[in-house]
Scaffold this motif. Structure first.
Motif, PDB file in Angstrom:
ATOM      1  N   ARG A  29       0.833  -1.202   0.000  1.00 47.18           N
ATOM      2  CA  ARG A  29       0.000   0.000   0.000  1.00 47.18           C
ATOM      3  C   ARG A  29       0.871   1.256   0.000  1.00 47.18           C
ATOM      4  NH1 ARG A  29      -3.823   0.024   4.908  1.00 47.18           N
ATOM      5  NH2 ARG A  29      -4.138  -2.051   4.050  1.00 47.18           N
ATOM      6  N   LEU A  30       1.932   1.242   0.813  1.00 46.42           N
ATOM      7  CA  LEU A  30       2.836   2.387   0.871  1.00 46.42           C
ATOM      8  C   LEU A  30       3.566   2.578  -0.458  1.00 46.42           C
ATOM      9  CD1 LEU A  30       4.162   4.625   2.597  1.00 46.42           C
ATOM     10  CD2 LEU A  30       5.838   2.911   3.362  1.00 46.42           C
ATOM     11  N   SER A  31       3.964   1.482  -1.067  1.00 48.60           N
ATOM     12  CA  SER A  31       4.660   1.543  -2.347  1.00 48.60           C
ATOM     13  C   SER A  31       3.754   2.097  -3.441  1.00 48.60           C
ATOM     14  CB  SER A  31       5.163   0.146  -2.724  1.00 48.60           C
ATOM     15  OG  SER A  31       5.898   0.166  -3.917  1.00 48.60           O
ATOM     16  N   GLU A  32       2.519   1.665  -3.462  1.00 48.35           N
ATOM     17  CA  GLU A  32       1.572   2.161  -4.456  1.00 48.35           C
ATOM     18  C   GLU A  32       1.279   3.646  -4.241  1.00 48.35           C
ATOM     19  OE1 GLU A  32      -1.838  -0.304  -4.144  1.00 48.35           O
ATOM     20  OE2 GLU A  32      -0.832  -2.095  -4.915  1.00 48.35           O
ATOM     21  N   ASP A  33       1.214   4.057  -2.976  1.00 52.19           N
ATOM     22  CA  ASP A  33       0.891   5.441  -2.649  1.00 52.19           C
ATOM     23  C   ASP A  33       2.031   6.393  -3.012  1.00 52.19           C
ATOM     24  OD1 ASP A  33      -0.615   7.547  -1.654  1.00 52.19           O
ATOM     25  OD2 ASP A  33       0.091   7.279   0.392  1.00 52.19           O
ATOM     26  N   THR A  34       3.291   5.921  -2.856  1.00 52.46           N
ATOM     27  CA  THR A  34       4.453   6.783  -3.082  1.00 52.46           C
ATOM     28  C   THR A  34       5.117   6.547  -4.432  1.00 52.46           C
ATOM     29  OG1 THR A  34       5.921   5.169  -2.026  1.00 52.46           O
ATOM     30  CG2 THR A  34       4.938   6.872  -0.607  1.00 52.46           C
ATOM     31  N   HIS A  35       4.781   5.439  -5.085  1.00 51.73           N
ATOM     32  CA  HIS A  35       5.405   5.034  -6.350  1.00 51.73           C
ATOM     33  C   HIS A  35       6.902   4.765  -6.186  1.00 51.73           C
ATOM     34  CE1 HIS A  35       1.658   6.126  -8.261  1.00 51.73           C
ATOM     35  NE2 HIS A  35       1.744   7.345  -7.738  1.00 51.73           N
ATOM     36  N   GLU A  36       7.282   4.337  -4.987  1.00 53.31           N
ATOM     37  CA  GLU A  36       8.664   3.964  -4.702  1.00 53.31           C
ATOM     38  C   GLU A  36       8.694   2.573  -4.085  1.00 53.31           C
ATOM     39  OE1 GLU A  36      10.916   5.700  -5.932  1.00 53.31           O
ATOM     40  OE2 GLU A  36      10.008   7.670  -6.186  1.00 53.31           O
ATOM     41  N   SER A  37       9.883   2.010  -3.952  1.00 51.83           N
ATOM     42  CA  SER A  37      10.031   0.648  -3.435  1.00 51.83           C
ATOM     43  C   SER A  37      10.134   0.644  -1.920  1.00 51.83           C
ATOM     44  CB  SER A  37      11.275  -0.010  -4.046  1.00 51.83           C
ATOM     45  OG  SER A  37      11.126  -0.125  -5.444  1.00 51.83           O
ATOM     46  N   CYS A  38       9.476  -0.314  -1.302  1.00 52.86           N
ATOM     47  CA  CYS A  38       9.456  -0.429   0.156  1.00 52.86           C
ATOM     48  C   CYS A  38       9.891  -1.830   0.568  1.00 52.86           C
ATOM     49  CB  CYS A  38       8.058  -0.161   0.709  1.00 52.86           C
ATOM     50  SG  CYS A  38       7.412   1.464   0.292  1.00 52.86           S
ATOM     51  N   LYS A  47       3.843   9.724   5.601  1.00 57.55           N
ATOM     52  CA  LYS A  47       3.209   8.485   5.154  1.00 57.55           C
ATOM     53  C   LYS A  47       3.816   7.283   5.874  1.00 57.55           C
ATOM     54  CE  LYS A  47       2.353  10.369   0.519  1.00 57.55           C
ATOM     55  NZ  LYS A  47       0.883  10.428   0.621  1.00 57.55           N
ATOM     56  N   MET A  48       5.127   7.311   6.102  1.00 55.81           N
ATOM     57  CA  MET A  48       5.774   6.205   6.790  1.00 55.81           C
ATOM     58  C   MET A  48       5.364   6.165   8.262  1.00 55.81           C
ATOM     59  SD  MET A  48       9.592   6.188   5.058  1.00 55.81           S
ATOM     60  CE  MET A  48      10.046   4.657   5.892  1.00 55.81           C
ATOM     61  N   ARG A  49       5.215   7.316   8.877  1.00 59.92           N
ATOM     62  CA  ARG A  49       4.765   7.349  10.272  1.00 59.92           C
ATOM     63  C   ARG A  49       3.349   6.790  10.396  1.00 59.92           C
ATOM     64  NH1 ARG A  49       7.399  13.072  10.930  1.00 59.92           N
ATOM     65  NH2 ARG A  49       9.398  12.546  11.914  1.00 59.92           N
ATOM     66  N   GLN A  50       2.538   7.059   9.401  1.00 62.91           N
ATOM     67  CA  GLN A  50       1.182   6.520   9.404  1.00 62.91           C
ATOM     68  C   GLN A  50       1.204   4.998   9.309  1.00 62.91           C
ATOM     69  OE1 GLN A  50      -1.270   7.445   5.946  1.00 62.91           O
ATOM     70  NE2 GLN A  50      -3.058   7.677   7.276  1.00 62.91           N
ATOM     71  N   THR A  51       2.068   4.480   8.426  1.00 69.09           N
ATOM     72  CA  THR A  51       2.206   3.030   8.303  1.00 69.09           C
ATOM     73  C   THR A  51       2.706   2.418   9.605  1.00 69.09           C
ATOM     74  OG1 THR A  51       2.640   3.182   5.925  1.00 69.09           O
ATOM     75  CG2 THR A  51       3.385   1.180   7.037  1.00 69.09           C
ATOM     76  N   GLN A  52       3.681   3.062  10.220  1.00 70.34           N
ATOM     77  CA  GLN A  52       4.215   2.600  11.496  1.00 70.34           C
ATOM     78  C   GLN A  52       3.119   2.540  12.551  1.00 70.34           C
ATOM     79  OE1 GLN A  52       6.527   5.397  13.891  1.00 70.34           O
ATOM     80  NE2 GLN A  52       8.202   3.903  13.982  1.00 70.34           N
ATOM     81  N   ALA A  53       2.299   3.572  12.620  1.00 73.04           N
ATOM     82  CA  ALA A  53       1.228   3.630  13.623  1.00 73.04           C
ATOM     83  C   ALA A  53       0.164   2.574  13.375  1.00 73.04           C
ATOM     84  CB  ALA A  53       0.594   5.026  13.623  1.00 73.04           C
TER      85      ALA A  53
END
Length: 245
Positions: free
Chosen positions: A86-95, A232-238
């Motif tokens: 989900r994070l990768s799709e949202d940012t268009h970068e690799s996670c 966005k990463m803090r949101q994923t972490q939470a």
């Protein structure tokens, strides 16, 4: 148990740079005698974990059973994977997500939008901890003497001209990671690669793993990475924190 230790050391000495080894090569890589290395290799061949062509030994796909046993017995990779996607799709970068194994990080989950490194990365890939963003997050979670010892044990070999290898400077960087709650690595692991990482915490606030977002420097500067992606990463972490045991 000593024989088991030797056998595992023999398996571990094979890697991408050394996919095929002769008995003498294995003996040097594991600090075993030639006789002990030969016994281990012949036993592993009989069990199907190595193959022998008359001169060189190599690992067989059966070795994957050892890694799959861990992947299938822990919920963390399966839990983290959809959040990375989900994070990768949202940012268009690799996670990616990883754990610390000695002085290296080991990838346990990954969602790639594009190839960002010269080497292919997948679950099970290993990278130096001291100069990778996830490695610094995980090392920062360890007691300072342990973090220092782990980094020194890895040799601190520079990966690029920008790699920081001074141990005191690295310890200061880890202190900053603890304060900020994230690590940013700008082309120290590979030229053209910028990576931002944060810890994955459980409900008790303990660091259990790390996750990152990596991009090409020509797309985003280090400062842009923090500005665009930290929220966005803090949101994923939470979102993950109450789910991780």
């Amino acid at each position: 148990m000593a024989a088991l230790e030797k056998g595992l050391a023999v398996i571990a000495c094979f890697d991408g740079r050394h996919p095929r080894r002769a008995i003498a090569d294995v003996a040097r890589a594991t600090a075993l005698s030639r006789a002990a290395a030969r016994r281990c290799l012949l036993t592993l061949t009989r069990l199907g974990y190595t193959a022998y062509d008359g001169k060189y030994f190599s690992l067989t796909p059966r070795v994957l059973r050892l890694g799959y046993a861990w992947l299938s017995s822990t919920a963390l990779p399966q839990l983290v994977q959809p959040f990375l996607e989900r994070l990768s799709e949202d940012t268009h970068e690799s996670c990616s997500a990883s754990l610390l194994d000695g002085h290296e990080i080991v990838y346990i989950a990954r969602s790639a939008q594009r190839r960002i490194m010269s080497v292919g990365l997948s679950v099970g890939s290993r990278l130096p901890g001291f100069c990778s963003s996830m490695g610094r997050v995980l090392l920062a979670a360890r007691p300072e003497p342990e973090a220092r010892a782990l980094m020194l044990a890895g040799g601190l070999q520079p990966q690029t001209a920008r790699t920081i290898t001074d141990i005191d400077a690295l310890m200061q960087i880890l202190a900053g990671v603890r304060r900020q709650g994230h690590a940013l690595v700008d082309q120290e692991l590979e030229l053209g690669l910028v990576s931002l990482a944060m810890p994955l915490l459980n409900a008790r606030g303990e660091v259990v793993a790390a996750f990152n977002l990596s991009a090409q420097a020509q797309r985003h500067t280090a400062q842009e990475m923090e500005r665009l992606f930290l929220p966005k990463m803090r949101q994923t972490q939470a979102l993950l924190r109450p789910l991780i045991g």
